[in-house]
Scaffold this motif. Structure first.
Motif, mmCIF file in Angstrom:
data_model
loop_
_atom_site.group_PDB
_atom_site.id
_atom_site.type_symbol
_atom_site.label_atom_id
_atom_site.label_comp_id
_atom_site.label_asym_id
_atom_site.label_seq_id
_atom_site.Cartn_x
_atom_site.Cartn_y
_atom_site.Cartn_z
ATOM 1 N N THR A 22 5.573 -8.349 1.622
ATOM 2 C CA THR A 22 6.626 -7.133 1.299
ATOM 3 C C THR A 22 6.212 -6.264 0.377
ATOM 4 O OG1 THR A 22 8.453 -8.947 1.461
ATOM 5 C CG2 THR A 22 9.098 -7.031 0.358
ATOM 6 N N SER A 23 5.401 -6.679 -0.733
ATOM 7 C CA SER A 23 4.896 -5.389 -1.546
ATOM 8 C C SER A 23 4.019 -4.550 -0.662
ATOM 9 C CB SER A 23 4.035 -5.953 -2.615
ATOM 10 O OG SER A 23 2.801 -6.724 -2.126
ATOM 11 N N ARG A 24 3.321 -5.100 0.471
ATOM 12 C CA ARG A 24 2.292 -4.326 1.210
ATOM 13 C C ARG A 24 3.215 -3.283 2.355
ATOM 14 N NH1 ARG A 24 -3.050 -6.076 1.828
ATOM 15 N NH2 ARG A 24 -3.556 -7.901 0.906
ATOM 16 N N LEU A 25 4.248 -4.191 2.868
ATOM 17 C CA LEU A 25 5.122 -3.226 3.450
ATOM 18 C C LEU A 25 5.609 -2.003 3.075
ATOM 19 C CD1 LEU A 25 6.966 -6.039 5.389
ATOM 20 C CD2 LEU A 25 5.549 -4.560 6.446
ATOM 21 N N ILE A 26 6.236 -2.097 1.496
ATOM 22 C CA ILE A 26 6.598 -1.062 0.777
ATOM 23 C C ILE A 26 5.571 -0.186 0.699
ATOM 24 C CG2 ILE A 26 7.423 -0.292 -1.523
ATOM 25 C CD1 ILE A 26 8.716 -3.266 -1.784
ATOM 26 N N GLU A 27 4.310 -0.358 0.552
ATOM 27 C CA GLU A 27 3.404 0.580 0.404
ATOM 28 C C GLU A 27 3.028 1.253 1.685
ATOM 29 O OE1 GLU A 27 -1.096 0.577 -1.724
ATOM 30 O OE2 GLU A 27 -1.004 -0.860 -0.224
ATOM 31 N N THR A 28 2.988 0.456 2.598
ATOM 32 C CA THR A 28 2.740 1.080 4.028
ATOM 33 C C THR A 28 3.849 2.072 4.449
ATOM 34 O OG1 THR A 28 1.987 -1.059 4.870
ATOM 35 C CG2 THR A 28 2.920 0.549 6.602
ATOM 36 N N GLY A 29 5.184 1.745 3.974
ATOM 37 C CA GLY A 29 6.493 2.469 4.095
ATOM 38 C C GLY A 29 6.093 4.124 3.398
ATOM 39 N N GLN A 30 5.699 3.906 2.273
ATOM 40 C CA GLN A 30 5.235 5.055 1.404
ATOM 41 C C GLN A 30 4.090 6.026 2.109
ATOM 42 O OE1 GLN A 30 7.364 5.797 -0.830
ATOM 43 N NE2 GLN A 30 6.413 5.671 -2.981
ATOM 44 N N ARG A 31 3.028 5.320 2.543
ATOM 45 C CA ARG A 31 1.972 6.183 3.327
ATOM 46 C C ARG A 31 2.470 6.509 4.785
ATOM 47 N NH1 ARG A 31 -2.921 5.329 1.418
ATOM 48 N NH2 ARG A 31 -3.479 3.617 -0.182
ATOM 49 N N ILE A 32 3.428 5.929 5.410
ATOM 50 C CA ILE A 32 3.718 6.682 6.772
ATOM 51 C C ILE A 32 4.420 7.744 6.406
ATOM 52 C CG2 ILE A 32 5.331 6.229 8.668
ATOM 53 C CD1 ILE A 32 4.230 3.157 8.825
ATOM 54 N N ALA A 33 5.281 7.717 5.313
ATOM 55 C CA ALA A 33 6.170 8.955 5.143
ATOM 56 C C ALA A 33 5.364 10.219 5.032
ATOM 57 C CB ALA A 33 7.022 8.471 3.858
ATOM 58 N N LEU A 34 4.114 10.186 4.408
ATOM 59 C CA LEU A 34 3.224 10.894 4.142
ATOM 60 C C LEU A 34 2.697 11.767 5.446
ATOM 61 C CD1 LEU A 34 1.333 9.802 1.134
ATOM 62 C CD2 LEU A 34 3.366 11.284 0.977
ATOM 63 N N THR A 35 2.886 10.855 6.454
ATOM 64 C CA THR A 35 2.267 11.384 7.910
ATOM 65 C C THR A 35 3.186 12.146 8.470
ATOM 66 O OG1 THR A 35 2.865 9.606 9.080
ATOM 67 C CG2 THR A 35 0.718 9.264 8.048
ATOM 68 N N ARG A 36 4.531 12.082 8.075
ATOM 69 C CA ARG A 36 5.450 12.823 8.628
ATOM 70 C C ARG A 36 5.706 14.283 8.556
ATOM 71 N NH1 ARG A 36 7.699 9.176 12.621
ATOM 72 N NH2 ARG A 36 7.663 7.202 11.820
ATOM 73 N N LEU A 37 5.990 15.035 9.490
ATOM 74 C CA LEU A 37 6.234 16.615 9.407
ATOM 75 C C LEU A 37 7.698 16.677 8.577
ATOM 76 C CD1 LEU A 37 4.729 18.203 12.624
ATOM 77 C CD2 LEU A 37 3.686 17.912 10.326
ATOM 78 N N ARG A 38 8.656 15.945 9.294
ATOM 79 C CA ARG A 38 9.879 15.862 8.810
ATOM 80 C C ARG A 38 10.241 14.310 8.162
ATOM 81 N NH1 ARG A 38 13.226 19.300 13.368
ATOM 82 N NH2 ARG A 38 11.786 20.964 13.268
ATOM 83 N N THR A 39 10.641 14.104 7.089
ATOM 84 C CA THR A 39 10.756 12.967 6.535
ATOM 85 C C THR A 39 12.267 12.556 6.416
ATOM 86 O OG1 THR A 39 10.554 13.642 4.250
ATOM 87 C CG2 THR A 39 8.445 12.955 5.152
ATOM 88 N N SER A 40 12.494 11.344 6.405
ATOM 89 C CA SER A 40 13.835 10.962 6.491
ATOM 90 C C SER A 40 14.187 9.839 5.789
ATOM 91 C CB SER A 40 14.671 10.965 7.891
ATOM 92 O OG SER A 40 15.854 10.249 8.106
ATOM 93 N N ASP A 41 15.060 9.505 5.082
ATOM 94 C CA ASP A 41 15.190 8.019 4.154
ATOM 95 C C ASP A 41 15.638 7.035 5.254
ATOM 96 O OD1 ASP A 41 14.814 9.038 2.085
ATOM 97 O OD2 ASP A 41 17.000 9.392 1.315
ATOM 98 N N GLU A 42 16.143 7.439 6.568
ATOM 99 C CA GLU A 42 16.445 6.508 7.584
ATOM 100 C C GLU A 42 15.276 5.663 8.274
ATOM 101 O OE1 GLU A 42 19.135 4.467 9.750
ATOM 102 O OE2 GLU A 42 19.518 5.768 8.254
#
Length: 313
Positions: A22-42
């Motif tokens: 779970t801690s790894r998935l949270i870190e993954t979510g943070q990293r993936i958000a950085l690759t988005r041109l438009r980020t969304s909480d959803e």
């Protein structure tokens, strides 16, 4: 061994692995958000879907926000798979089998619980999140290290390993499945630089980036990553590696107890399926279908292990 002792060991290590995943998935979510041109909480919904905690979140929250999703996965007592809930459950199971553990292992488990409780006693600011997630992984790694370094290789060790690798195989299958059907922003992104960055992020989430580069090079492609995380028996978080370890430890139990439990045949079937299947066959059948079948078989295996070794007697 008494069924309740086997149950305590099995679930201690499942919950410990779950907390780390779970801690790894949270870190993954943070990293993936950085690759988005438009980020969304959803987009955090996809991370919660990977961890199979989205339904519970929807029952207690009106909308998805980044802060509430992270807090749900880290600290929520209502979420039985949150990091705090999983570490607490791991320690409770460790207490129930205290006499089966070495003193060094118990101390590491207790320290992991106390450290996690202290650091998650209040909501975690975003700036502190990277250090917190790293500390959580170090705590679980210490417990795992004490297991490998101090435990006798007997049935106690076997049940701990079976719990670890059953949870790990399940997590890897979920990460791959959700990546294909949720994380990718659109079909047009397949094979693009965004797609490649996200695949690399997935590799980071299972500590597989370095090993993948040694095997396939520095440009991750979907087929190579799927092959690496499903079929590569050298990768310690792959489905092939995990199911092979489950089979091995069930075989040790079979020899020690003089039995041939049905769960052993299920584990052999899972392991053999990885050994005899090519990535081309998996993609031809459908990656999603293959992973869903694998998740179903892992769930059935876990339930059969509980029956075979009378966990609740």
């Amino acid at each position: 061994m008494l069924g309740r002792t086997a149950n305590g060991l099995f679930w201690m290590y499942r919950y410990l692995e779950r907390a780390e995943n779970t801690s790894r998935l949270i870190e993954t979510g943070q990293r993936i958000a950085l690759t988005r041109l438009r980020t969304s909480d959803e987009e955090w919904r996809s991370v919660m879907q990977t961890a199979a905690v989205c339904d519970g979140y929807d029952l207690t929250h009106d909308e998805v926000t980044k802060d509430s999703a992270i807090d749900w996965m880290l600290r929520s007592k209502e979420n039985t798979s949150s990091v705090m809930s999983a570490i607490t459950a791991a320690r409770q199971n460790a207490r129930s089998v205290r006499t089966a553990l070495t003193s060094e292992l118990w101390e590491a488990m207790n320290a992991a619980y106390m450290t996690t409780s202290r650091r998650l006693s209040r909501k975690v600011p975003e700036r502190d999140l990277p250090d917190l997630l790293k500390a959580l992984r170090h705590s679980t790694a210490l417990v795992r290290g004490m297991t490998h370094g101090t435990m006798l290789r007997n049935d106690i060790y076997d049940f701990s390993r079976i719990g670890t690798f059953l949870e790990r195989a399940d997590n890897t299958a979920r990460i791959l499945d959700v990546k294909y059907y949720v994380l990718l922003p659109s079909l047009s992104a397949v094979g693009s630089s965004i797609d490649n960055v996200q695949w690399e992020t997935i590799l980071r989430s299972v500590s597989g980036r370095g090993g993948f580069r040694m095997t396939y090079g520095s440009m991750p492609q979907a087929r190579d990553v799927a092959c690496y995380l499903i079929l590569d028996g050298r990768m310690p978080r792959s489905i092939a590696f995990s199911t092979g370890k489950i089979r091995d430890n069930l075989e040790y139990l079979s020899i020690d107890y003089g039995i041939q439990p049905p769960s052993l045949e299920l584990a052999r079937g899972l392991s053999d399926a990885c050994a005899s299947t090519s990535i081309e066959e998996i993609f031809h059948t459908g990656l999603h279908e293959y992973l869903q079948t694998t998740l179903f078989r892992l769930s059935a295996l876990g339930k059969q292990i509980e029956r075979d070794f009378r966990f609740y007697n």
